[in-house]
Scaffold this active site. Structure first.
Site, PDB file in Angstrom:
ATOM      1  N   LYS A 121      11.364  15.165  31.523  1.00 50.11           N
ATOM      2  CA  LYS A 121      12.313  14.660  32.524  1.00 50.11           C
ATOM      3  C   LYS A 121      12.875  13.293  32.110  1.00 50.11           C
ATOM      4  O   LYS A 121      14.088  13.061  32.140  1.00 50.11           O
ATOM      5  CB  LYS A 121      11.632  14.542  33.895  1.00 50.11           C
ATOM      6  CG  LYS A 121      12.593  14.146  34.994  1.00 50.11           C
ATOM      7  CD  LYS A 121      11.874  13.690  36.233  1.00 50.11           C
ATOM      8  CE  LYS A 121      11.327  12.307  36.051  1.00 50.11           C
ATOM      9  NZ  LYS A 121      10.623  11.761  37.185  1.00 50.11           N
ATOM     10  N   ASP A 139      13.466  16.362  38.868  1.00 51.42           N
ATOM     11  CA  ASP A 139      12.403  15.591  39.511  1.00 51.42           C
ATOM     12  C   ASP A 139      11.985  16.370  40.765  1.00 51.42           C
ATOM     13  O   ASP A 139      12.411  17.503  40.973  1.00 51.42           O
ATOM     14  CB  ASP A 139      12.884  14.164  39.846  1.00 51.42           C
ATOM     15  CG  ASP A 139      13.836  14.148  41.019  1.00 51.42           C
ATOM     16  OD1 ASP A 139      14.347  15.234  41.408  1.00 51.42           O
ATOM     17  OD2 ASP A 139      14.061  13.071  41.586  1.00 51.42           O
TER      18      ASP A 139
END
Ligand code: SF4
Length: 212
Positions: A121, A139
């Site tokens: 991420k 997320d």
């Protein structure tokens, strides 16, 4: 609704809701965005921005992230949580960037992910924010919203969800969509007490249709 029409409807609706988005983390230099993103793991953007407003002043150069400044760095970031580990990540990452990349960030996801504290991420956020690379990093908000909407299979991991979203929204402004999903998740599609009645996406939402 046909899948491609649903995707288009979601993209258009998010654009109406959040026409103008900006990065949530404050930074001036490329590596500062990387550091802020490392610090944001399990922390709010607000707490990270508060910490980095001091950290980036106290340590204005990449060279300042070293063992001698460890206590200072730790003091600046203590409120974001996991301070000791994150402090080590910043120091080790700065060392690698200086030794292997002449102080620049590599524009390569695998190379970024080899840096301490940098996962899938984080690397996607940095590359999409800095270079508009076509990533939609996932997320907790992006994960929840995209799954509730029924855009992706329930069983997908965050990484698989990212790949699926990038395929669905190919050609769209990826980082803008990433921020729009986050804003929807923070303001309307909350983890608890989601505000479906106010949500302009409810007519295409899988979760809402089951809830009715
Ligand atoms: S309708 Fe409800 S569950 Fe669906 S996206 Fe909107 S707020 Fe989230």
């Amino acid at each position: 609704m046909e899948r491609s029409k649903k995707v288009e409807f979601i993209a258009n609706t998010l654009q109406e809701l959040y026409p103008d988005t900006h990065t949530f983390l404050e930074y001036q230099k490329d590596y500062e965005l990387l550091f802020a993103t490392i610090l944001s793991a399990q922390a709010t953007d607000k707490s990270v921005n508060e910490a980095t407003s001091r950290l980036f002043k106290e340590c204005p150069r990449l060279e300042d992230y070293n063992q001698e400044n460890k206590a200072l760095i730790l003091d600046c970031i203590k409120k974001v949580g996991l301070g000791k580990s994150k402090c080590e990540y910043l120091i080790k990452t700065a060392d690698i960037l200086l030794k292997d990349y002449r102080g620049e960030l590599p524009r390569d996801r695998k190379a970024l992910m080899a840096l301490p504290g940098v996962g899938y991420k984080t690397s996607g956020v940095v590359l999409a924010e800095l270079y508009d690379d076509p990533f939609i990093p996932v997320d907790t908000h992006v994960f929840r919203v995209s799954h509730r909407l029924g855009l992706v299979n329930d069983k997908l991991t965050p990484e698989e969800t990212e790949v699926a979203l990038e395929r669905l929204f190919k050609g769209k402004h990826s980082i803008h969509l990433h921020r729009q999903f986050i804003l929807l998740g923070r303001n309307i599609c909350l983890a608890r007490n989601e505000k479906c009645d106010l949500c302009p996406l409810k007519e295409v939402c899988k979760y809402y249709s089951k809830k009715k």
